[in-house]
Design a protein around this motif. Structure first.
Motif, short mmCIF file in Angstrom:
data_model
loop_
_atom_site.label_atom_id
_atom_site.label_comp_id
_atom_site.label_asym_id
_atom_site.label_seq_id
_atom_site.Cartn_x
_atom_site.Cartn_y
_atom_site.Cartn_z
N GLY A 196 0.88 -1.23 -0.22
CA GLY A 196 -0.15 -0.10 0.08
C GLY A 196 0.95 1.30 -0.07
N GLY A 197 0.31 2.33 0.73
CA GLY A 197 1.21 3.57 0.57
C GLY A 197 0.66 4.41 -0.38
N ALA A 198 1.42 5.65 -0.54
CA ALA A 198 0.95 6.58 -1.10
C ALA A 198 0.81 6.40 -2.83
CB ALA A 198 1.79 8.15 -1.16
N ASP A 202 6.71 4.60 -6.06
CA ASP A 202 7.55 4.26 -5.32
C ASP A 202 7.89 2.59 -5.11
OD1 ASP A 202 7.60 6.84 -4.67
OD2 ASP A 202 6.20 6.63 -2.59
N LYS A 203 6.86 1.91 -5.61
CA LYS A 203 6.88 0.57 -5.22
C LYS A 203 6.93 -0.55 -6.61
CE LYS A 203 6.13 2.00 -0.87
NZ LYS A 203 5.22 1.78 0.00
N ILE A 204 7.14 0.22 -7.63
CA ILE A 204 6.89 -0.62 -9.00
C ILE A 204 8.04 -1.80 -8.79
CG2 ILE A 204 7.62 -0.55 -11.55
CD1 ILE A 204 6.16 2.28 -11.54
N GLY A 220 -3.69 -1.98 -1.43
CA GLY A 220 -4.45 -0.96 -1.18
C GLY A 220 -3.80 0.30 -0.91
N GLY A 221 -4.29 1.16 0.06
CA GLY A 221 -3.85 2.37 -0.06
C GLY A 221 -4.10 3.47 -1.19
N GLY A 222 -3.22 4.36 -1.23
CA GLY A 222 -3.16 5.37 -2.18
C GLY A 222 -3.00 4.88 -3.59
N MET A 293 -12.25 11.88 -2.35
CA MET A 293 -11.05 11.05 -2.35
C MET A 293 -11.08 9.83 -1.67
SD MET A 293 -8.44 14.10 -1.26
CE MET A 293 -7.03 13.30 -1.93
N ALA A 294 -10.63 8.73 -2.20
CA ALA A 294 -10.68 7.50 -1.39
C ALA A 294 -9.38 7.39 -0.54
CB ALA A 294 -10.28 6.45 -2.49
N LEU A 295 -9.68 7.43 0.86
CA LEU A 295 -8.63 7.79 1.80
C LEU A 295 -8.45 6.51 2.94
CD1 LEU A 295 -9.68 11.39 2.47
CD2 LEU A 295 -7.56 10.74 1.45
N PRO A 320 0.76 1.46 4.33
CA PRO A 320 -0.46 1.73 4.95
C PRO A 320 -1.74 1.50 3.88
CG PRO A 320 0.87 3.47 5.50
CD PRO A 320 1.59 2.88 4.69
N MET A 321 -2.81 0.86 4.37
CA MET A 321 -4.01 1.05 3.50
C MET A 321 -4.85 2.39 3.47
SD MET A 321 -4.21 -2.21 2.94
CE MET A 321 -2.63 -2.06 2.49
N GLY A 322 -4.39 3.25 4.23
CA GLY A 322 -5.13 4.40 3.90
C GLY A 322 -4.44 5.54 4.68
N VAL A 323 -4.87 6.77 4.83
CA VAL A 323 -4.22 7.97 5.42
C VAL A 323 -4.32 7.91 6.95
CG1 VAL A 323 -4.00 10.60 6.02
CG2 VAL A 323 -4.69 9.44 3.45
N PHE A 324 -3.43 6.76 7.39
CA PHE A 324 -3.51 6.24 8.72
C PHE A 324 -3.25 7.44 9.94
CE2 PHE A 324 0.73 5.51 10.63
CZ PHE A 324 1.43 5.85 9.34
N GLU A 325 -2.57 8.33 9.56
CA GLU A 325 -2.16 9.40 10.28
C GLU A 325 -3.39 10.26 10.91
OE1 GLU A 325 -0.88 9.06 7.15
OE2 GLU A 325 1.06 9.40 6.94
N GLY A 351 9.23 -0.63 6.11
CA GLY A 351 8.90 0.93 5.71
C GLY A 351 8.33 1.58 6.83
N GLY A 352 9.04 2.95 6.92
CA GLY A 352 8.84 3.72 8.02
C GLY A 352 7.39 3.91 8.57
N ASP A 353 6.60 4.23 7.60
CA ASP A 353 5.05 4.56 7.95
C ASP A 353 4.34 3.34 8.11
OD1 ASP A 353 4.70 7.47 7.37
OD2 ASP A 353 5.50 6.80 5.42
#
Ligand code: ADP
Ligand code: MG
Length: 395
Positions: A196-198, A202-204, A220-222, A293-295, A320-325, A351-353
């Motif tokens: 997941g993540g933004a 970054d993840k390709i 999941g996530g962004g 927006m899907a968050l 993360p699967m969403g804007v978990f902050e 991953g840091g987040d």
């Protein structure tokens, strides 16, 4: 390739230079270390060397001082915290190479601990300057790299120095290579990756490599927005990478050809914007309002993801699967963290987040391995060789 560790050399009584990752957050007001996770992670290696009566010379970077002395990135608060954790004095010197550390090392007794100044105060560090690496090496007889988090950088203290001394892995490095290595070498199946993540961009590379290994791929996530868009869904104002739609379609095709179970969100928690006081709506992915927006992932999605994880024997999670902050969008990520903690098998988070999310959910101690290396862990899982690892002696 397995690497020699600190156990494979006779370190007793020797001067040992240990590259640690003490890049810790500091409290702006008190100047004290606000999260000592990375210091604690290096303790097994430091304790072992102390027991062996080695002269333990520690070197790390802290922050991004960009090759200049920056008062706010001096290592002094780290020395204070390390001393508390070890329950013994830790001497700190204001330089990393030259006469000051050299004479401090001369005074050391077996079992003493010395912390050098922030190695990134020197522009030579990030340039991997040979002469600077030699000067670091001159302080010691053996080099130990326990800084997995910077192993993807070819710097003087992570790579160059290994040219001049017998170079081995510390215990943290060993554990990271073992646990992450298992994901690539012989993961027990079913092997699931949750990515997941933004952003997809970054993840390709990690997706491309893991798609060759996994049985189940959960997105999941962004970044799921880009995948959903590539399947024709209208994503409203969601974070999207329009230049990655083709890439997303290709990855999905590849997954299909390999017979991988690929899961995307079927419903999302959406809002007009990512705000902590937003009043979100849960909608199916084919009914996202144009100005929303899907968050986060929705409950139906969570159920499907959880069901797929039930039988997994190996799970890797990054992103993360969403804007978990923000509270309204943290539910999906925290629920996935709890699901992960129930998996009967090896669970690895990188991953840091993602690590922050697992801690936020309160399940960190139920995960097999929480990687200390954000970027380094991802590069490793992309199948790339890490310069700081390559430089170590082979078993
Ligand atoms: P990691 O640090 O674990 O590798 P990333 O940095 O890739 O993870 O992604 C974390 C970020 O992704 C978080 O800041 C989170 O808010 C963001 N994010 C997750 N889902 C969404 C989404 N649907 N829309 C926007 N941002 C998202
Ligand atoms: Mg991140």
């Amino acid at each position: 390739m397995a690497k020699k560790t600190v156990r494979d050399l006779d370190v007793a009584g020797k001067r040992v230079l240990v590259r640690v990752d003490f890049n810790v957050p500091l409290n702006k007001e008190s100047g004290r270390v606000s999260d000592d996770t990375r210091i604690r992670a290096a303790l097994p290696t430091i304790d072992y060397l102390i027991q062996q009566k080695s002269k333990v010379i520690l070197v790390s970077h802290l922050g991004r001082p960009k090759g200049k002395v920056d008062e706010k990135y001096k290592m002094d608060p780290v020395a204070v915290r390390l001393s508390e954790l070890l329950n013994r004095p830790v001497q700190k010197v204001d330089e990393a190479v030259g006469e000051v550390p050299r004479s401090a090392v001369e005074q050391m007794q077996g079992g003493d601990v010395l912390l050098l100044e922030n190695v990134r105060f020197y522009p030579e560090e990030e340039k991997n300057d040979e002469n600077f690496a030699r000067m670091l090496a001159e302080l010691a007889e053996i080099y130990v790299n326990d800084a997995f988090g910077t192993a993807h950088r070819a710097h003087a203290s992570t790579e160059g120095v290994a040219e001049f001394l017998p170079a081995v892995a510390g215990f943290l490095m060993e554990k990271e290579l073992d646990m992450l290595g298992r994901l690539l070498a012989n993961p027990e199946s079913p092997f699931a990756a949750i990515i997941g993540g933004a952003k997809v961009s970054d993840k390709i590379a990690v997706l491309s490599n893991l798609i060759e290994k996994v049985d189940i791929l959960i997105i999941g996530g962004g970044m799921a927005n880009t995948f959903l868009k590539s399947q024709g869904y209208d994503m409203g104002k969601s974070l999207l990478e329009v230049d990655k739609l083709e890439m997303a379609r290709n990855l999905m095709k590849k997954a299909k050809n390999r017979g991988i179970q690929l899961l995307l969100p079927v419903d999302v928690v959406a809002a007009p914007g990512a705000a902590p006081n937003a009043e979100p709506a849960t909608v199916p992915v084919d009914k996202i309002p144009p100005d929303f927006m899907a968050l986060d992932i929705g409950p139906e999605t969570l159920g499907r993801f959880a069901a797929a994880l039930k039988n997994a024997r190996t799970v890797f999670w990054n992103g993360p699967m969403g804007v978990f902050e923000m509270k309204p969008f943290a539910g999906g990520t925290e629920a996935i963290a709890r699901e992960l903690s129930q998996v009967k098998g090896i669970t690895v988070v990188g991953g840091g987040d993602s690590v922050a999310a697992v801690k936020q959910a309160g399940v960190a101690d139920q995960i097999s391995h929480i990687s200390t290396g954000g970027g380094a862990a991802l590069e490793f899982l992309e199948g790339r060789e890490l310069p700081g690892v390559v430089a170590l002696l082979d078993k």
